[in-house]
Design a protein around this motif. Structure first.
Motif, mmCIF file in Angstrom:
data_model
loop_
_atom_site.group_PDB
_atom_site.id
_atom_site.type_symbol
_atom_site.label_atom_id
_atom_site.label_comp_id
_atom_site.label_asym_id
_atom_site.label_seq_id
_atom_site.Cartn_x
_atom_site.Cartn_y
_atom_site.Cartn_z
ATOM 1 N N VAL A 94 0.869 -1.175 0.000
ATOM 2 C CA VAL A 94 0.000 0.000 0.000
ATOM 3 C C VAL A 94 0.908 1.228 0.000
ATOM 4 C CG1 VAL A 94 -1.865 1.239 1.152
ATOM 5 C CG2 VAL A 94 -1.762 -1.261 1.311
ATOM 6 N N ILE A 95 0.566 2.187 -0.852
ATOM 7 C CA ILE A 95 1.376 3.394 -1.040
ATOM 8 C C ILE A 95 0.480 4.617 -0.903
ATOM 9 C CG2 ILE A 95 2.884 4.650 -2.644
ATOM 10 C CD1 ILE A 95 3.193 1.909 -4.156
ATOM 11 N N GLY A 96 0.971 5.638 -0.202
ATOM 12 C CA GLY A 96 0.206 6.876 -0.129
ATOM 13 C C GLY A 96 0.725 7.820 0.928
ATOM 14 N N ALA A 97 0.015 8.925 1.084
ATOM 15 C CA ALA A 97 0.370 9.913 2.105
ATOM 16 C C ALA A 97 0.179 9.304 3.486
ATOM 17 C CB ALA A 97 -0.492 11.168 1.957
ATOM 18 N N MET A 98 0.902 9.853 4.433
ATOM 19 C CA MET A 98 0.870 9.350 5.792
ATOM 20 C C MET A 98 0.026 10.290 6.652
ATOM 21 S SD MET A 98 4.461 9.281 7.765
ATOM 22 C CE MET A 98 4.591 10.655 8.837
ATOM 23 N N ALA A 99 -0.723 9.708 7.573
ATOM 24 C CA ALA A 99 -1.434 10.515 8.569
ATOM 25 C C ALA A 99 -0.488 10.667 9.750
ATOM 26 C CB ALA A 99 -2.738 9.839 8.982
ATOM 27 N N ASP A 100 0.336 11.724 9.724
ATOM 28 C CA ASP A 100 1.293 11.918 10.813
ATOM 29 C C ASP A 100 0.547 12.211 12.111
ATOM 30 O OD1 ASP A 100 0.485 14.555 10.560
ATOM 31 O OD2 ASP A 100 2.397 15.286 9.827
ATOM 32 N N ASP A 101 1.273 12.462 13.202
ATOM 33 C CA ASP A 101 0.635 12.604 14.515
ATOM 34 C C ASP A 101 -0.472 13.654 14.526
ATOM 35 O OD1 ASP A 101 2.272 10.631 15.474
ATOM 36 O OD2 ASP A 101 3.693 12.011 16.409
ATOM 37 N N GLN A 102 -0.208 14.808 13.914
ATOM 38 C CA GLN A 102 -1.222 15.856 13.899
ATOM 39 C C GLN A 102 -2.438 15.428 13.082
ATOM 40 O OE1 GLN A 102 0.079 19.648 12.445
ATOM 41 N NE2 GLN A 102 -1.852 20.637 12.970
ATOM 42 N N ILE A 103 -2.194 14.877 11.901
ATOM 43 C CA ILE A 103 -3.302 14.421 11.055
ATOM 44 C C ILE A 103 -4.070 13.310 11.758
ATOM 45 C CG2 ILE A 103 -3.910 13.301 8.870
ATOM 46 C CD1 ILE A 103 -3.094 16.257 8.617
ATOM 47 N N TYR A 104 -3.344 12.408 12.443
ATOM 48 C CA TYR A 104 -4.060 11.325 13.095
ATOM 49 C C TYR A 104 -4.949 11.830 14.227
ATOM 50 C CZ TYR A 104 -5.937 7.122 14.652
ATOM 51 O OH TYR A 104 -6.858 6.190 14.984
ATOM 52 N N THR A 105 -4.570 12.929 14.859
ATOM 53 C CA THR A 105 -5.452 13.534 15.866
ATOM 54 C C THR A 105 -6.779 13.898 15.213
ATOM 55 O OG1 THR A 105 -3.592 14.390 17.130
ATOM 56 C CG2 THR A 105 -5.726 15.464 17.484
ATOM 57 N N TYR A 106 -6.721 14.451 14.000
ATOM 58 C CA TYR A 106 -7.948 14.795 13.278
ATOM 59 C C TYR A 106 -8.720 13.538 12.884
ATOM 60 C CZ TYR A 106 -5.397 19.224 12.801
ATOM 61 O OH TYR A 106 -4.683 20.362 13.029
ATOM 62 N N VAL A 107 -7.998 12.479 12.485
ATOM 63 C CA VAL A 107 -8.660 11.208 12.152
ATOM 64 C C VAL A 107 -9.391 10.682 13.385
ATOM 65 C CG1 VAL A 107 -8.310 8.795 11.477
ATOM 66 C CG2 VAL A 107 -7.060 10.603 10.285
ATOM 67 N N SER A 108 -8.721 10.714 14.539
ATOM 68 C CA SER A 108 -9.351 10.259 15.797
ATOM 69 C C SER A 108 -10.586 11.086 16.122
ATOM 70 C CB SER A 108 -8.362 10.355 16.960
ATOM 71 O OG SER A 108 -7.318 9.445 16.794
ATOM 72 N N ASP A 109 -10.471 12.400 15.957
ATOM 73 C CA ASP A 109 -11.612 13.275 16.215
ATOM 74 C C ASP A 109 -12.774 12.935 15.267
ATOM 75 O OD1 ASP A 109 -10.203 14.557 18.199
ATOM 76 O OD2 ASP A 109 -9.716 16.317 16.986
#
Length: 153
Positions: A94-109
């Motif tokens: 699987v290839i693509g952009a990463m949900a870094d720590d800040q982005i993952y906070t938004y994913v969690s929200d």
């Protein structure tokens, strides 16, 4: 497909990559995570006392099941939410952009219902480009040829 170089940041050189199941869920599920962006691998390595970036040549083998997200899309978000929720998939790579720590906070929200999908996309602007390529199966690992490592200072 042409040969490309990828990097893996960690605390030791990894001559023989393996897939290790961890208790932490990741963006694209279980696998061996690399990137084409050397600086990103260096950031990954800086989390450790010993900072090592392993370097590999990659040549994709025929017949692999590969999923590539060329940009952050609704499908990309849904795939990350599923993987981070513990769902498995049957892709080799699987290839693509990463949900870094800040982005993952938004994913969690978003998962928790604190923000809407539309609010997620407004917040999810990267400050720098990210990339990850995940080798999810033992067959996929055969695409990697170890070239060496560099210590990050």
């Amino acid at each position: 497909m042409a040969l490309m170089t990828v990097y893996h940041g960690g605390y030791q050189a990894v001559e023989k990559p393996e897939i290790r199941v961890s208790r932490n869920t990741k963006d694209f599920g279980t696998g061996f995570y690399c990137t084409v962006i050397k600086e990103q691998a260096q950031r990954w390595a800086r989390r450790y006392n010993t900072k090592i970036v392993s370097i590999y040549d990659v040549r994709f083998l025929e017949g692999l099941k590969i999923l590539e997200f060329k940009e952050m899309t609704e499908e990309w978000l849904d795939f990350i939410v599923a993987c981070r929720s513990g769902k498995t998939h049957d892709y080799d790579i699987v290839i693509g952009a990463m949900a870094d720590d800040q982005i993952y906070t938004y994913v969690s929200d978003y998962i928790d219902g604190t923000i809407t999908r539309e609010q997620f996309w407004v917040l999810a602007k990267f400050k720098y480009p990210t990339h990850q390529i995940v080798f999810c199966t033992d067959v996929a690992l055969k695409c990697l040829t170890y070239r060496g490592f560099e210590e990050v200072h």
